[in-house]
Design a protein around this motif. Structure first.
Motif, PDB file in Angstrom:
ATOM      1  N   UNK B 156       0.745  -1.176  -0.079  1.00 15.76           N
ATOM      2  CA  UNK B 156       0.017  -0.019   0.002  1.00 15.76           C
ATOM      3  C   UNK B 156       0.739   1.278  -0.023  1.00 15.76           C
ATOM      4  N   UNK B 157       2.066   1.277  -0.427  1.00 13.98           N
ATOM      5  CA  UNK B 157       2.958   2.241  -0.384  1.00 13.98           C
ATOM      6  C   UNK B 157       2.541   3.232  -1.281  1.00 13.98           C
ATOM      7  N   UNK B 158       1.925   2.775  -2.487  1.00  7.67           N
ATOM      8  CA  UNK B 158       1.231   3.902  -3.483  1.00  7.67           C
ATOM      9  C   UNK B 158       0.382   4.820  -2.952  1.00  7.67           C
ATOM     10  N   UNK B 160       0.398   6.429  -0.342  1.00  8.21           N
ATOM     11  CA  UNK B 160       0.883   7.545   0.642  1.00  8.21           C
ATOM     12  C   UNK B 160       1.407   8.624  -0.641  1.00  8.21           C
ATOM     13  N   UNK B 161       1.440   7.863  -1.710  1.00 12.37           N
ATOM     14  CA  UNK B 161       1.872   9.029  -2.918  1.00 12.37           C
ATOM     15  C   UNK B 161       1.132  10.275  -2.962  1.00 12.37           C
ATOM     16  N   UNK B 164       1.497  12.202  -0.243  1.00 10.13           N
ATOM     17  CA  UNK B 164       2.762  13.059  -0.210  1.00 10.13           C
ATOM     18  C   UNK B 164       2.448  14.463  -1.110  1.00 10.13           C
ATOM     19  N   UNK B 165       1.884  13.972  -2.219  1.00  2.08           N
ATOM     20  CA  UNK B 165       1.386  15.070  -3.080  1.00  2.08           C
ATOM     21  C   UNK B 165       0.724  16.373  -2.701  1.00  2.08           C
ATOM     22  N   UNK B 167       0.545  17.285   0.779  1.00  4.67           N
ATOM     23  CA  UNK B 167       1.280  17.970   1.599  1.00  4.67           C
ATOM     24  C   UNK B 167       2.492  18.689   0.870  1.00  4.67           C
TER      25      UNK B 167
END
Lengths: 265, 305
Positions: B156-158, B160-161, B164-165, B167
Motif C-alpha cells: 500500500x505504499x502507493x 501514500x504518494x 505526499x502530493x 502535503x
C-alpha cells in the motif's frame, strides 16, 4: 578518481544459467549464461532484435523464462532462483533491492504526480511514513542528479527529456538498491545530454558501489560504463569478456563488424 | 423465496424490486464482504431503474437486506429532503412496504452517499453506502490486475504518494472526502465519498457498514467493532475538518457544516449538513444566529410517503 570507494567484488550477486526464452516459435534468448558480482557493471550490446531487452526483462523478474535459472543473492533469501520464489517475494526483491531505468522515461515515471513524489515513491513503497525525511531525501537526490531544486513540485511532463531521464535515475537509486537494470538509458537524448548523463551515472554507480546491467546498442556507452561486456546476436551470447578486451580485440565476426562500424571523427 | 405474504394484489414487481435469485447472489457477496473486512467482493450488478452514479450499488444492497419490518432512512449530502434521497426512499416504501423515517435513531437501514449521520449509530443498525469508485488506488494505478496484486500482497505504499502530493502542494493532507482507510490493519479501503470528518465514526462502530458500487460491481463491508485507521504521515497526522462558525439555525458547534450562499453581496450561512440532526436540535429549543431565516422553514419534517 578519488571518490571511488573500494568495492567488495568477490561476492556473486546474480547468476544466470542456461536461460531460454521463446515466444512460440521465436527463440528470443537462447542458452544465455553469465554471472555478475557486487559492484560490477555489465554491458549488453547487440543489434536491434537480438534479444537484449527480453533478456533484461527475464532477469528482472518481469518475464518468466522458458528454461534455465536466474539466481539472485537477496538480503532476505540469500542466493535463490527468483522464479522459484512466490510472486510476493519476487515483487519485494524488485521493490527493495532493484532499480529499473526504462529507455523512455514516461514508462518509468508516474506522469501524474510531481517530480519529488516520483523520487520519493520507492521510499514509501518500502514502508517509510515520515514526510519530512522523505522530502529531504528527494531534495538531496534532486541535487545529486543536478536537477533544479525549485522544480521539485513540478510534474515530470514539464521537464525536458534529459531531465526526465535524470529524474528516473534518481528514483531508481534513492532506496539504495544493490542492482540496477538499465534499458538504453541514453537512447533518444541528444549527444551533449548523453555525455553529461553518462558522466553522472558513472559517478553515482561507482560512489554507491552498485551493480548494474546496461543494455545498449551504443558502443560508446558500453566503453565508458561497463566493466564487462556481453555481445548478443539472434538470441545467443556470441562473445563476453572485459569491455576493453572485447572492444580492442573482438573475436567474433559480429563483434568485429560492430566495432568497425563506429564512426571515427 | 419467502417473500411476505401480505403483498398488495396489484404488485407489479417482486418484493424489494430484485428477483429472489439476484438477492441471494448479492447476499452471498455481502456475507463474504463481512467475513473479509475491507475486501472488495465482485458481484453481478443488475440494471436498476436509475442510472449508474445515482446509487445503483446502494439500492441493490438495500434491496437484498430489507424486510417489511425494517425502518428505512435515506440521505443525500446529509439531508433527507433532497431529490435523490426522496425518490429512493419512496422507491423502497413502494416496492418493499417498509416504514420510512428521518430520525437516525429509529432507522434500521440508513442508505447514504456523502455522510454518516451525526447521531451515534447503534447496534443493529446497517449503513448502506452508494459508492462511485471502490478502488482507492485507481487514481494512481489504472491497471486492475496490478491493484488486485497490491491488495493481495498488502503493498500500500502507493497510496501514500497521493498524501505526499497533497502535503507538497498544500502543506497539509488536504483530501476532504473519500479519504483512504486501512480496515482491520489489512485491507486498504475507500470509504466512499464521505468527508474525512466522518472517518473516525467508522472505527469500532456499533453498526454494520455495507458499501455497494453498482457500476464497478463491487461490494465491501466494515463489520461492527472493526478497527478503521485513516492513513497519514508520522509528521502529518490525520485530522478532521473543523469550522469557526456555529450552525446558523441550531447553534451546533461540533457538526459537519454546509456553506450556503445567501445573496450576491457575499453573505453566507453555515448550517448542519445533517438535516434531521439539525431539526431535532431546533425542536429541543436550540437556536442559532439566523434562526427564523426563510431556510429555517424549509426542512420541517413532512409526512413520510
Amino acid at each position: 578518481m578519488s571518490m571511488i570507494t573500494p568495492i567488495e567484488r568477490d561476492e556473486q550477486l546474480l547468476v544466470v544459467e542456461g536461460l531460454d526464452k521463446s515466444f512460440g516459435p521465436i527463440g528470443a534468448c537462447r542458452d544465455v549464461s553469465f554471472e555478475l558480482r557486487r559492484g560490477e557493471i555489465l554491458g549488453i550490446v547487440g543489434e536491434s532484435g537480438s534479444g537484449k531487452t527480453t533478456l533484461l526483462r527475464c532477469i528482472s523478474g518481469q518475464l518468466e523464462p522458458t528454461g534455465g535459472q536466474v539466481l539472485f543473492n537477496s538480503r532476505r533469501h540469500g542466493m535463490h532462483d527468483i522464479f522459484a520464489l512466490s510472486e510476493q517475494d519476487r515483487r519485494r526483491i524488485a521493490r527493495e533491492e532493484w532499480g529499473y531505468v526504462h529507455q523512455n522515461p514516461r514508462d518509468g515515471l508516474r506522469m501524474r504526480v510531481s517530480g519529488g513524489a516520483n523520487v520519493a515513491e520507492p521510499l514509501m513503497m518500502n514502508g517509510r511514513r515520515h514526510y519530512g525525511e522523505m522530502r529531504e531525501q528527494s531534495l538531496n537526490w534532486f541535487e545529486r542528479v543536478e536537477l533544479d531544486l525549485g522544480r521539485i513540485d513540478n510534474k515530470p511532463r514539464t521537464f525536458s527529456g534529459g531531465m526526465q531521464q535524470r529524474l528516473q535515475i534518481a528514483r531508481n537509486l534513492i532506496h539504495n538498491p544493490s542492482l540496477v537494470f538499465m534499458d538504453e538509458p541514453t537512447g533518444g537524448l541528444d549527444v551533449s545530454v548523453q555525455a553529461r548523463l553518462l558522466d553522472l551515472m558513472r559517478v553515482l554507480v561507482r560512489e554507491m558501489g552498485l551493480a548494474a546491467i546496461i543494455v545498449t546498442h551504443d558502443i560508446g556507452v558500453a566503453r565508458l560504463l561497463a566493466d564487462r561486456l556481453l555481445v548478443m546476436k539472434s538470441g545467443f551470447v556470441v562473445e563476453q569478456g572485459l569491455t576493453d578486451q572485447v572492444l580492442d580485440d573482438p573475436q567474433h565476426g559480429y563483434t568485429q563488424l560492430l566495432v568497425s562500424s563506429v564512426l571515427q571523427i | 423465496m419467502n417473500a411476505p405474504s401480505n403483498l398488495p394484489a396489484n404488485r407489479v414487481y417482486n418484493y424489494a424490486y430484485l428477483d429472489e435469485q439476484t438477492k441471494r447472489m448479492i447476499r452471498r457477496s455481502i456475507l463474504k464482504a463481512i467475513a473479509i473486512p475491507g475486501y472488495q467482493v465482485p458481484f453481478g450488478s443488475r440494471e436498476m431503474p436509475v442510472p449508474y452514479g445515482w446509487g445503483t450499488g446502494g439500492i441493490q444492497v438495500t434491496a437484498s437486506i430489507i424486510g417489511p419490518d425494517d425502518v428505512y432512512k435515506c440521505i443525500d449530502q446529509g439531508a433527507d429532503d433532497t431529490t435523490n434521497a426522496v425518490s429512493i426512499r419512496r422507491f423502497f416504501a413502494r416496492v418493499a412496504d417498509v416504514a420510512t423515517t428521518e430520525q437516525t435513531e429509529e432507522a434500521t437501514i440508513i442508505q447514504t452517499r456523502h455522510r454518516i449521520p451525526e447521531a451515534p449509530l447503534q447496534e443493529g443498525q446497517i449503513m448502506v453506502y452508494q459508492v462511485p469508485q471502490p478502488e482507492p488506488l485507481r487514481g494512481l494505478e489504472p491497471r486492475e490486475t496490478e491493484t488486485r496484486a497490491m491488495h493481495a500482497y498488502e503493498e500500500y505504499g502507493l497510496q501514500y504518494l497521493s498524501l505526499y502530493e497533497s502535503v507538497a502542494a498544500y502543506g497539509r493532507i488536504a483530501g476532504g472526502a473519500g479519504y483512504p482507510v486501512l480496515v482491520d490493519e489489512r485491507y486498504l479501503m475507500s470509504p466512499s465519498p464521505i468527508p474525512k470528518f466522518d472517518n473516525p465514526k467508522l472505527h469500532q462502530s456499533e453498526a454494520l457498514h455495507l458499501f455497494g458500487a453498482g457500476r464497478e460491481k463491487r461490494i465491501y463491508a466494515v463489520p461492527p467493532h472493526t478497527d478503521v485507521r485513516s492513513l497519514d504521515f508520522e509528521d502529518y497526522p490525520f485530522e478532521i475538518q473543523s469550522w469557526d462558525e456555529v450552525c446558523a439555525l441550531c447553534n451546533c458547534d461540533s457538526s459537519y457544516k454546509d456553506e450556503v450562499i445567501l445573496d450576491d453581496d457575499g453573505n453566507r450561512m453555515f448550517v448542519c449538513s445533517d438535516s434531521a440532526y439539525c431539526g431535532e436540535r431546533r425542536k429541543q429549543g436550540h437556536s442559532g444566529p439566523l434562526a427564523g431565516h426563510a431556510l429555517d422553514q424549509l426542512d420541517q419534517p413532512e409526512d413520510a410517503e
